[in-house]
Design a protein around this motif. Structure first.
Motif, PDB file in Angstrom:
ATOM      1  N   PRO A   1      74.926 -12.368  68.397  1.00 49.22           N
ATOM      2  CA  PRO A   1      74.613 -13.569  69.173  1.00 49.22           C
ATOM      3  C   PRO A   1      73.159 -13.980  68.930  1.00 49.22           C
ATOM      4  O   PRO A   1      72.275 -13.122  68.830  1.00 49.22           O
ATOM      5  CB  PRO A   1      74.822 -13.122  70.621  1.00 49.22           C
ATOM      6  N   VAL A   2      72.927 -15.275  68.809  1.00 51.07           N
ATOM      7  CA  VAL A   2      71.584 -15.809  68.545  1.00 51.07           C
ATOM      8  C   VAL A   2      71.131 -16.601  69.773  1.00 51.07           C
ATOM      9  O   VAL A   2      71.797 -17.555  70.180  1.00 51.07           O
ATOM     10  CB  VAL A   2      71.580 -16.724  67.300  1.00 51.07           C
TER      11      VAL A   2
ATOM     12  N   ASP B   1      70.132 -11.482  67.872  1.00 53.21           N
ATOM     13  CA  ASP B   1      69.099 -12.172  67.109  1.00 53.21           C
ATOM     14  C   ASP B   1      68.213 -12.877  68.128  1.00 53.21           C
ATOM     15  O   ASP B   1      68.555 -13.940  68.655  1.00 53.21           O
ATOM     16  CB  ASP B   1      69.728 -13.168  66.136  1.00 53.21           C
ATOM     17  N   ALA B   2      67.082 -12.259  68.416  1.00 58.82           N
ATOM     18  CA  ALA B   2      66.152 -12.759  69.422  1.00 58.82           C
ATOM     19  C   ALA B   2      64.894 -13.315  68.765  1.00 58.82           C
ATOM     20  O   ALA B   2      63.801 -13.235  69.321  1.00 58.82           O
ATOM     21  CB  ALA B   2      65.790 -11.653  70.409  1.00 58.82           C
ATOM     22  N   ALA B   3      65.059 -13.915  67.583  1.00 56.74           N
ATOM     23  CA  ALA B   3      63.911 -14.500  66.889  1.00 56.74           C
ATOM     24  C   ALA B   3      63.196 -15.530  67.749  1.00 56.74           C
ATOM     25  O   ALA B   3      61.989 -15.730  67.628  1.00 56.74           O
ATOM     26  CB  ALA B   3      64.370 -15.135  65.573  1.00 56.74           C
ATOM     27  N   HIS B   4      63.952 -16.199  68.639  1.00 55.69           N
ATOM     28  CA  HIS B   4      63.381 -17.224  69.515  1.00 55.69           C
ATOM     29  C   HIS B   4      63.118 -16.709  70.923  1.00 55.69           C
ATOM     30  O   HIS B   4      62.670 -17.484  71.777  1.00 55.69           O
ATOM     31  CB  HIS B   4      64.347 -18.406  69.638  1.00 55.69           C
TER      32      HIS B   4
ATOM     33  N   SER C   1      61.306 -11.834  66.173  1.00 54.37           N
ATOM     34  CA  SER C   1      60.467 -12.379  65.101  1.00 54.37           C
ATOM     35  C   SER C   1      59.080 -12.688  65.626  1.00 54.37           C
ATOM     36  O   SER C   1      58.928 -13.225  66.726  1.00 54.37           O
ATOM     37  CB  SER C   1      61.090 -13.666  64.544  1.00 54.37           C
ATOM     38  N   PHE C   2      58.075 -12.379  64.798  1.00 51.77           N
ATOM     39  CA  PHE C   2      56.681 -12.716  65.107  1.00 51.77           C
ATOM     40  C   PHE C   2      56.093 -13.607  64.019  1.00 51.77           C
ATOM     41  O   PHE C   2      54.894 -13.555  63.733  1.00 51.77           O
ATOM     42  CB  PHE C   2      55.853 -11.437  65.252  1.00 51.77           C
ATOM     43  N   TYR C   3      56.951 -14.418  63.433  1.00 52.19           N
ATOM     44  CA  TYR C   3      56.536 -15.367  62.397  1.00 52.19           C
ATOM     45  C   TYR C   3      55.483 -16.333  62.952  1.00 52.19           C
ATOM     46  O   TYR C   3      55.305 -16.456  64.163  1.00 52.19           O
ATOM     47  CB  TYR C   3      57.771 -16.111  61.889  1.00 52.19           C
ATOM     48  N   ALA C   4      54.806 -17.036  62.065  1.00 50.78           N
ATOM     49  CA  ALA C   4      53.638 -17.842  62.431  1.00 50.78           C
ATOM     50  C   ALA C   4      53.922 -18.937  63.453  1.00 50.78           C
ATOM     51  O   ALA C   4      53.005 -19.394  64.138  1.00 50.78           O
ATOM     52  CB  ALA C   4      53.023 -18.457  61.170  1.00 50.78           C
ATOM     53  N   THR C   5      55.180 -19.369  63.585  1.00 50.99           N
ATOM     54  CA  THR C   5      55.507 -20.425  64.548  1.00 50.99           C
ATOM     55  C   THR C   5      56.049 -19.881  65.869  1.00 50.99           C
ATOM     56  O   THR C   5      56.336 -20.656  66.781  1.00 50.99           O
ATOM     57  CB  THR C   5      56.568 -21.380  63.969  1.00 50.99           C
TER      58      THR C   5
ATOM     59  N   HIS D   1      60.821 -21.451  73.079  1.00 50.45           N
ATOM     60  CA  HIS D   1      60.289 -21.391  71.713  1.00 50.45           C
ATOM     61  C   HIS D   1      60.380 -22.763  71.055  1.00 50.45           C
ATOM     62  O   HIS D   1      59.470 -23.175  70.343  1.00 50.45           O
ATOM     63  CB  HIS D   1      61.037 -20.361  70.881  1.00 50.45           C
ATOM     64  N   LEU D   2      61.499 -23.429  71.281  1.00 49.61           N
ATOM     65  CA  LEU D   2      61.711 -24.771  70.734  1.00 49.61           C
ATOM     66  C   LEU D   2      61.969 -25.748  71.871  1.00 49.61           C
ATOM     67  O   LEU D   2      62.507 -25.371  72.915  1.00 49.61           O
ATOM     68  CB  LEU D   2      62.928 -24.801  69.802  1.00 49.61           C
TER      69      LEU D   2
END
Length: 383
Positions: free
Chosen positions: A126-127, A153-156, A177-181, A291-292
């Protein structure tokens, strides 16, 4: 007229100082600061174990391998996500099985999951789209019924809560995720959390060439030159330079989240009553990480389509993005036989989605400017 970028990280003197201290320590790859960041992060999300990695993508891959996903297996996920959610299923040798989204939350539709389960199904991914949590109770119930692994998937979803529980403490594995955005930034970077000690140890080994789990310290004062390779692993580890960012960012996260929430509330108030707009779903039961900020435009209410709306914003100096192009629309997945028309809710969401700037480094004046420009375009091109 200055452009308001779609996204910028909030990097301040504290992060810079911590990185410089790390450089002076001579621990540039995985070292004590990675271990400290893991300790602090697992405490924050209320998990038993956390493993720092170089990306959320690495986390998704390793979680599947640790769960025994392999050739001939199937993994259920959403088509409305970044391709890494599906790519890692391919990397694991399995087949992605997409389940359409709920048109309100834009997360996987839990009511359709069970119908997609076969004797080949091994896991569910699940995302948590945009920072709003999937409905985890029925997902976990289905997983237990069919003996499936749940890999979130907890990228956000750093900071997200589901019914009072931190995302990171619910599924068998959770990948951040700890990506730049992202809400918490290390440049590149990610983390897996889990309550399973044996699988956490296995992931640590797989993330560093398959070497024994304390091999990262082999050049330290208390380390040993001797190591053993238990698995043909990967180079997926986090570095101490990344962790230096993460330690400081984590200490500021609550403050940064308050700013995100305040700005999202400004957007919601401005756009919720406009005919032709759909604001992101949010409620008092779950905590949205924001996040978004995905504003959905109903093209039938305007004389311009979504793409033209984005161009008008660009002309006025407002950076945007689109989250997401559904995975089945990508050429590689088309070749595998997937058709986006099989997922009508994902396609409809994509056709109207515009991601507006939302980040703590924005000023209140910039947020208001985004509001003013969006409303001006909507008024000018109202049908």
């Amino acid at each position: 007229m200055d452009t308001i970028p779609y996204a910028l990280p909030q990097i301040e003197d504290e992060e810079i100082k911590e990185v410089i201290d790390t450089i002076h320590s001579n621990w540039l790859s995985k070292g004590p600061k990675t271990v400290e960041f893991e300790k602090q992060f697992k405490s924050y999300v209320q998990a038993e174990h956390a493993i720092g990695l170089n990306s959320c993508t690495a986390g998704l891959h390793l979680s599947q391998l640790a769960a025994g996903v392999g050739p001939g297996d199937e993994v259920i996920t959403t088509p409305y996500t970044f391709v890494s959610s599906a790519n890692t299923i391919i990397h694991s040798g399995a087949k992605p099985v997409f389940v359409d989204i709920d048109p309100v939350t834009m997360n996987i539709d839990v009511n359709q999951i069970e119908s997609k389960i076969t004797n080949k199904t091994k896991a569910i991914i699940p995302v948590h789209f945009a920072g709003y949590p999937c409905d985890m109770d029925p997902i976990m119930e289905i997983a237990r019924k069919y003996n499936l692994t749940v890999i979130e998937d907890a990228a956000h979803a750093v900071h997200t809560q589901y019914k009072g529980k931190m995302i990171g403490s619910i599924g068998d594995f959770t990948c951040f995720s700890f990506y730049a955005t992202k809400n918490l930034v290390t440049g590149e970077g990610g983390m897996i959390t889990t309550h399973n000690e044996a699988l956490a140890d296995k992931i640590r080994v797989m993330s560093l060439h398959g070497m024994s789990k304390n091999a990262w310290n082999r050049y330290g004062d208390k380390g040993s030159w001797y190591y053993e390779v238990d698995y043909p692993g990967f180079k997926y580890n986090m570095t101490d330079i990344q962790a230096a960012f993460g330690i400081v960012q984590l200490s500021k996260l609550e403050q940064m989240q308050q700013t995100r929430e305040r700005y999202a509330a400004v957007y919601n108030q401005a756009f919720s009553e406009i005919e032709g707009f759909i604001v992101p779903h949010h409620d008092d039961v779950n905590r949205h990480a924001w996040h978004l900020y995905v504003l959905r435009v109903k093209e039938q209410n305007f004389t311009i389509d979504r793409a033209e709306f984005i161009e008008k914003l660009k002309e006025k100096g407002i950076g945007t993005s689109v989250h997401f192009i559904p995975v089945p629309m990508q050429p590689y997945y088309k070749k595998l036989g997937y058709k986006v028309e099989d997922y009508p809710n994902a396609l409809a969401a994509y056709e109207g989605a515009i991601s507006l700037p939302l980040y703590p480094k924005m000023s209140e004046q910039q947020v208001q400017r985004v509001v003013d420009v969006v409303l001006e375009i909507a008024k000018t091109y109202k049908r």
